[in-house]
Each structure stands twice: as C-alpha cells, then as structure tokens.
Design an enzyme around this catalytic site. Sequence first.
Site, short mmCIF file in Angstrom:
data_model
loop_
_atom_site.label_atom_id
_atom_site.label_comp_id
_atom_site.label_asym_id
_atom_site.label_seq_id
_atom_site.Cartn_x
_atom_site.Cartn_y
_atom_site.Cartn_z
N CYS A 121 0.86 -1.18 0.00
CA CYS A 121 0.00 0.00 0.00
C CYS A 121 0.90 1.23 0.00
O CYS A 121 2.11 1.12 -0.17
CB CYS A 121 -0.97 -0.01 1.19
SG CYS A 121 -0.20 0.20 2.81
N ASN B 267 2.60 1.44 4.03
CA ASN B 267 2.96 0.19 4.70
C ASN B 267 2.77 0.26 6.22
O ASN B 267 3.49 -0.39 6.97
CB ASN B 267 4.41 -0.22 4.34
CG ASN B 267 4.78 -1.65 4.73
OD1 ASN B 267 5.93 -1.92 5.06
ND2 ASN B 267 3.84 -2.56 4.70
N CYS C 232 -0.86 0.73 7.35
CA CYS C 232 -2.28 0.40 7.57
C CYS C 232 -2.69 -0.86 6.81
O CYS C 232 -2.76 -1.94 7.38
CB CYS C 232 -3.18 1.57 7.15
SG CYS C 232 -2.93 3.09 8.10
N ARG C 233 -2.96 -0.70 5.52
CA ARG C 233 -3.55 -1.79 4.76
C ARG C 233 -2.63 -2.98 4.53
O ARG C 233 -3.02 -4.12 4.79
CB ARG C 233 -4.07 -1.27 3.42
CG ARG C 233 -5.22 -0.28 3.58
CD ARG C 233 -5.52 0.45 2.30
NE ARG C 233 -4.43 1.35 1.92
CZ ARG C 233 -4.37 2.02 0.77
NH1 ARG C 233 -5.33 1.87 -0.12
NH2 ARG C 233 -3.37 2.84 0.51
N SER C 234 -1.42 -2.73 4.04
CA SER C 234 -0.57 -3.88 3.70
C SER C 234 -0.10 -4.70 4.91
O SER C 234 -0.07 -5.92 4.84
CB SER C 234 0.59 -3.49 2.78
OG SER C 234 1.38 -2.47 3.34
N ASP D 33 -7.76 3.43 1.86
CA ASP D 33 -6.84 3.78 2.94
C ASP D 33 -7.63 4.28 4.15
O ASP D 33 -8.35 5.27 4.05
CB ASP D 33 -5.87 4.87 2.45
CG ASP D 33 -4.71 5.05 3.38
OD1 ASP D 33 -4.78 4.59 4.55
OD2 ASP D 33 -3.71 5.68 2.96
#
Length: 158
Positions: free
Chosen positions: A13, A16, A18-20, A130
């Site tokens: 993301c 690196n 939050c999402r990933s 995000d």
Amino acid sequence: MAGSSTKSVLFVCLGNICRSPIAEAVFRKMATDAGVVDTWRIDSAATSTYEIGNPPDYRGQACMKKHNVPMRHVARQVTKDDFMGFEYILCMDESNLSDLKRKANSVKNSKAKVELLGAYDPQKQLIIRDPYYGSDADFEMVYEQCVRCCKAFLEANS
C-alpha cells in the site's frame, strides 16, 4: 527456506502502516492455521518513503488484537529485488497499481505478478481504501476485505 516449493506474496500500500501490514498479518495467520505457512514467504511494503521504519498504525494493531491476529512489521519501501523475488505483489488501489507497474517496468527480470488484492474479493470490492484518515470502523472494513481476499487468494494458490 529456499527451493522451488516456496510460494511468495508481497502486500503493498502507500505507507505500509495500515492496509498492507493488515493484509500480511491476516494472510500469515490463515496460512499458519491451514498448516502451509512454511511453504510461503510473506511480507509487505510501501510504494512511498513516508513511513519507513515505523510500526503499523496503532488503530490497525488494535483491530488485529481484537481479532487475535498477530502482527509484527516495520514499514519498508518496495525494492527492485521484490519484483524478482516475489511471485505475487498484491496492492490495495489503482494508485499503488500504477506505481508498482511503473517500477516493475524498470526492473529487467521482473517476474512478479502485480495485481489488486481486491481482484480476489468474492464480493467484488476491487479497491481497499486507505483508512488512515478514517475511523476504527474503516480499519475494521479493511480487515474484513483482507480476510475475504486473502482466503480466496490462498485457496487459489493451494
């Protein structure tokens, strides 16, 4: 563990944090629960340099704790080696995808299949938004999407 039996996936993301790292943690737990974690190399990275060296967002960590998903990660940026070393690079949105495709084009022997993690979502939600400027509910939504997508991705690759 090297060898041709090892599969590999890199979740990406923007920052690196939050999402990933959520996707990485969710996938690692699924692979562990399925007894196949030893056959996988699993990591996550950022397209940007904003958060390098930082731990995952505290709201993401709280969300993972709530779901009993272990999470340990330090943000790093995608490298040229990632395009040669990973089979799959799965990202969260169109902006990540175009950044990664541009980077992949500059790597001579890029072998990674770069695609949206959301392409695996049985509910067809292609984009994982995000949650950084959002609420705990947005992190929860990212978690739910990652669970659906990672489950389908693991099934497709087992």
